[in-house]
Design an enzyme around this catalytic site. Structure first.
Site, PDB file in Angstrom:
ATOM      1  N   HIS A   4       2.361  33.254 -15.299  1.00  0.00           N
ATOM      2  CA  HIS A   4       3.645  33.946 -15.655  1.00  0.00           C
ATOM      3  C   HIS A   4       3.748  35.356 -15.302  1.00  0.00           C
ATOM      4  CE1 HIS A   4       5.836  31.187 -18.066  1.00  0.00           C
ATOM      5  NE2 HIS A   4       4.645  30.799 -18.453  1.00  0.00           N
TER       6      HIS A   4
ATOM      7  N   ASP B  14      12.001  15.837  -1.607  1.00  0.00           N
ATOM      8  CA  ASP B  14      11.302  14.623  -1.739  1.00  0.00           C
ATOM      9  C   ASP B  14      11.846  13.611  -0.623  1.00  0.00           C
ATOM     10  OD1 ASP B  14       9.288  14.341  -3.992  1.00  0.00           O
ATOM     11  OD2 ASP B  14      11.261  14.666  -5.368  1.00  0.00           O
TER      12      ASP B  14
ATOM     13  N   CYS C 102      20.360  19.963  -2.750  1.00  0.00           N
ATOM     14  CA  CYS C 102      19.686  20.820  -3.753  1.00  0.00           C
ATOM     15  C   CYS C 102      18.238  20.926  -3.506  1.00  0.00           C
ATOM     16  CB  CYS C 102      19.890  20.286  -5.144  1.00  0.00           C
ATOM     17  SG  CYS C 102      19.129  18.633  -5.414  1.00  0.00           S
TER      18      CYS C 102
ATOM     19  N   GLU D  91      17.028  10.983  -3.030  1.00  0.00           N
ATOM     20  CA  GLU D  91      15.672  11.518  -2.555  1.00  0.00           C
ATOM     21  C   GLU D  91      14.582  10.544  -2.010  1.00  0.00           C
ATOM     22  OE1 GLU D  91      14.117  14.284  -5.415  1.00  0.00           O
ATOM     23  OE2 GLU D  91      14.730  12.936  -7.117  1.00  0.00           O
TER      24      GLU D  91
HETATM   25  C1  PEP Z   1      13.841  17.601  -4.208  1.00  0.00           C
HETATM   26  O1  PEP Z   1      13.174  16.745  -4.336  1.00  0.00           O
HETATM   27  O2  PEP Z   1      14.591  18.037  -3.193  1.00  0.00           O
HETATM   28  C2  PEP Z   1      14.536  18.231  -5.448  1.00  0.00           C
HETATM   29  C3  PEP Z   1      15.388  19.121  -5.700  1.00  0.00           C
HETATM   30  O3  PEP Z   1      13.702  17.838  -6.499  1.00  0.00           O
HETATM   31  P1  PEP Z   1      12.281  18.429  -6.706  1.00  0.00           P
HETATM   32  O4  PEP Z   1      11.830  19.494  -5.920  1.00  0.00           O
HETATM   33  O5  PEP Z   1      12.493  19.050  -8.404  1.00  0.00           O
HETATM   34  O6  PEP Z   1      11.344  17.195  -6.843  1.00  0.00           O
HETATM   35 MG    MG Z   2      12.867  15.605  -6.162  1.00  0.00          MG
END
Ligand code: PEP
Ligand code: MG
Length: 545
Positions: free
Chosen positions: A188, A453, A500, A429
Site C-alpha cells: 500500500h 491474457d 482493455c 482474451e
Molecule cells: C487482460 O487480460 O488484458 C485484462 C484486461 O485482464 P487482466 O489483466 O485483469 O487479466
Molecule cells: Mg485478463
C-alpha cells in the site's frame, strides 16, 4: 557517484537531499519478562484504544489526500487491531509468557505476518507488511513514543520499509520522493505514493548510513537511485524533465477533445479502474467512462464475498461519478495469479492460469454470479452500467452466463425491485474466443479485447515471466490477426470493440488498433490524454465536444 538499482514504484524524477529513517521497533521493545501483569494489561488496553483512534484520524487524513479507495487501508489496519488472532495472541504472550506488552505486540505481529508470507497470492503476501505496521505502531503506542518524523526542509525519504501510516503522515510539501530497501510494488505504500504523485523506488537493497544527507537523484520510472550524481547525469535528467513538462502542456490540449472514425463512430478513450479512487482519477483525467472496472478488488481483503447490497452501492457510486458516461463492470475474475482464499483456497491445480479462473470459477459457483448480476441490474436501473464477462472460451459459456443474468433480473422483478436495461459484453482474451468471434458476436452487446491474457495464451508465454517476453514484444502477427478477426466479426454484427489490456496504452500500436476497427481504448487514467492524442493523430478527423 553510486548507482543503486531497485524497482520503480511511482513514476517521476526528483533531485534532493536523502534522509534515512531507521525502524528498530523490535530492538527497542522491552525484552525480558514483565513483572506486573495488571500494569502490562492496562498499558495494552490503553494503547489499543489510542492506536484505534489514530487509525480513524489517519483514515480522515488519507481521505482528503488520496480518496476513499486508498484511505480504506486504515480501516483495514483498525480491523487488524481488533482481530482476535492478533490481539488474543498478544494477551496470551503477556499473561502466559509474562512478556512486556510492547514485546508481545511485536512478537504476535511477526508470527501472524509469517503466515501471510507463506500464502500463494502475491497480494496476500504483501499484507504481511500491513500486519507488521499495525503491531509496531501498537508497540510504539505502548512505549508512549511519537510516530511522526518532523521534516524542516524538502527531502527524499529513505527507509528500510515504510508503513502506509508513515507514508500518509509525512507533510506532502516536505517529501520529494521515497526510497525503500525492501517492499513490494503491490504494497500500500507503493500504491499510496502513486496516488499522491510522489516518485518512489523500492527494493534498492541496504542503504549505507553515510548516504544520509547526500545529494541524490531518484528515477521512479526506471527504479534507479543515483547518490551524488555526476554533472552529466544530472544534465540528462534535467533535459528529460524539461521534455516531460512540455509534453504535459501539450497534452492539456487533448482535454475535451472527442474523436470520430471514418465510419462516423466515436472512438472513446476511457479508463481502467480497480476501485472507487481510480474512478475519481479517471474523471480528473477526462476519461470517457470506465471501460474496465475490475470488480475482483471488492472481493479482496476480506473473509467472505461482499453482499449484493455492498456491491450495488459500489457499482452505483462508481457510475455516478461518471455523470452519464458508461461504467463497464467486469464480473469476478479470480484464479491464476489472483487468488482469494475463501473462494479458491480448496482448488488445487498444477496450472492455475489454464484452470478454474474468472467465468469458469463463477460457473462452478453460480450464486456468486447471481448476486453480482442482481447488484449490477439494480445499479443499471439508476446509472449507465454494463457487465462484462472475462475469460470466455466457448459460446456455451455465454449461454449459461446469459441464463444466470436472466434469472437475476427476473428475481428482482418478482421481488418488486428495480432492474435496469443492461448491456452484457464479453472479453476476448483466449485464442478460442477470437477464433469463434463470429459465433460469439451475435450473442453479446460488445467485445472487449483483454490483450494481457490474449497475448499470453496465443503465444503460450506466461505474462509474469520476463524470460519469454521476447515472444510478445513487438506485438506478434498472431495476436494482430486475433484482434482483426474479433473486430471484423464485431463490425458485421454492429457491436463495438474495446481494448482493455495494456496494449491500449502502447501508442506505437494505436494506429493499428483504430484502423482495425477498435472503437474504445480503455487505459490507466494517467495515460488517457497521451492515448487520445495518438487516436486523434491516427484518425485526423475529430469534433470538439
Ligand atoms: C487482460 O487480460 O488484458 C485484462 C484486461 O485482464 P487482466 O489483466 O485483469 O487479466
Ligand atoms: Mg485478463
Amino acid at each position: 557517484m553510486k548507482v543503486l538499482n531497485g524497482r520503480g514504484a511511482s513514476d517521476g524524477i526528483v533531485m534532493g537531499r536523502l534522509k534515512i529513517i531507521r525502524h528498530n521497533s523490535s530492538e527497542r521493545a522491552e525484552i525480558g519478562k514483565s513483572t506486573d501483569l495488571e500494569t502490562e494489561m492496562s498499558r495494552l488496553d490503553g494503547a489499543l484504544m489510542q492506536t484505534g483512534a489514530e487509525f480513524d484520524k489517519l483514515y480522515e487524513n488519507a481521505l482528503s489526500k488520496v480518496g476513499e479507495g486508498e484511505a480504506a487501508i486504515f480501516e483495514i489496519h483498525k480491523m487488524m487491531l481488533e482481530d482476535e488472532d492478533f490481539v488474543g495472541e498478544v494477551r496470551r504472550l503477556v499473561s502466559e509468557e509474562h512478556m512486556s506488552a510492547d514485546m508481545a505486540s511485536v512478537r504476535a505481529g511477526s508470527q501472524l505476518a509469517e503466515k501471510f508470507r507463506e500464502m500463494d497470492s502475491e497480494y496476500m503476501r504483501a499484507r504481511a507488511a500491513d500486519i507488521i505496521a499495525v503491531s509496531e505502531r501498537l508497540a510504539e503506542c505502548i512505549r508512549g513514543e511519537s510516530h511522526s518524523t518532523r521534516l524542516d526542509s524538502p527531502v527524499i525519504i529513505a527507509a528500510d520499509d515504510l508503513t502506509p501510516a508513515e507514508t500518509i503522515e509525512f507533510d506532502r510539501e516536505m517529501v520529494l520522493g521515497f526510497v525503500t530497501e525492501s517492499g513490494s510494488d503491490m504494497s500500500h505504500t507503493a500504491i499510496l505514493s502513486r496516488m499522491m504523485g510522489i516518485p518512489a523506488v523500492i527494493s534498492v537493497g541496504r542503504l549505507d548510513e553515510e548516504y544520509d544527507g547526500c545529494e541524490v537523484m531518484l528515477d521512479g520510472t526506471n527504479g534507479v537511485l543515483y547518490i551524488e550524481p555526476t554533472y552529466e547525469i544530472a544534465k540528462i535528467y534535467r533535459e528529460s524533465l524539461r521534455r516531460k513538462h512540455e509534453e504535459a502542456q501539450r497534452l492539456e490540449l487533448m482535454r475535451g477533445l472527442r474523436c470520430v472514425n471514418r465510419y462516423g463512430e466515436r472512438v472513446y478513450v476511457s479508463a481502467n479502474a480497480g476501485e472507487l479512487g481510480d474512478v475519481d482519477l479517471a474523471v480528473e483525467n477526462d476519461a470517457e467512462g470506465v471501460g474496465l472496472f475490475r470488480s475482483e478488488f471488492i472481493f479482496m481483503r476480506r473473509n467472505s464475498p461482499p453482499t449484493e447490497e455492498e456491491q450495488y452501492k459500489i457499482y452505483l457510486e462508481a457510475a455516478r461519478k461518471l455523470r452519464g458516461d458508461e461504467c463497464v463492470v467486469r464480473t469476478l475474475d479470480v484464479g491464476a495469479d489472483k487468488r482469494i482464499s475463501y473462494l479458491t483456497g480448496n482448488i488445487r491445480e498444477a496450472n492455475p492460469a489454464m484452470g478454474i479462473r474468472a467465468v469458469r470459477l463463477c460457473l462452478r459457483m453460480p450464486e456468486l454470479l447471481m448476486t453480482q448480476f442482481r447488484a449490477l441490474y439494480r445499479a443499471a436501473a439508476k446509472e449507465n452500467v454494463s457487465a462484462m464477462i472475462p475469460m470466455i472460451s466457448l459460446p456455451s459459456e455465454v449461454e449459461r452466463v446469459r441464463e444466470i443474468a436472466r434469472e437475476a433480473k427476473e428475481s428482482l422483478i418478482r421481488e418488486g425491485m428495480d432492474a435496469g436495461e443492461m448491456k452484457i459484453g464479453i472479453m476476448i482474451e483466449t485464442p478460442s474466443a477470437a477464433i469463434l468471434s463470429d459465433m460469439l458476436a451475435p450473442m453479446v452487446d460488445f467485445f472487449s479485447i483483454g490483450t494481457n491474457d490474449l497475448i499470453q495464451y496465443t503465444l503460450a508465454a506466461d505474462r509474469e515471466n520476463p524470460d519469454v517476453e521476447y515472444l510478445t514484444d513487438p506485438l506478434p502477427e498472431s495476436v494482430r490477426r486475433c484482434i482483426r478477426m474479433a473486430c471484423t466479426a464485431a463490425r458485421r454484427e454492429g457491436i463495438p470493440v474495446c481494448i482493455c489490456g495494456e496494449l491500449g496504452a502502447r501508442t506505437e500500436e494505436t494506429e493499428f488498433l483504430v484502423e482495425s476497427g477498435v472503437t474504445k481504448l480503455s487505459v490507466a487514467p494517467t495515460h488517457i490524454l497521451r492515448v487520445r492524442e495518438k487516436v486523434y493523430e491516427s484518425l485526423r478527423t475529430f469534433q470538439r465536444n
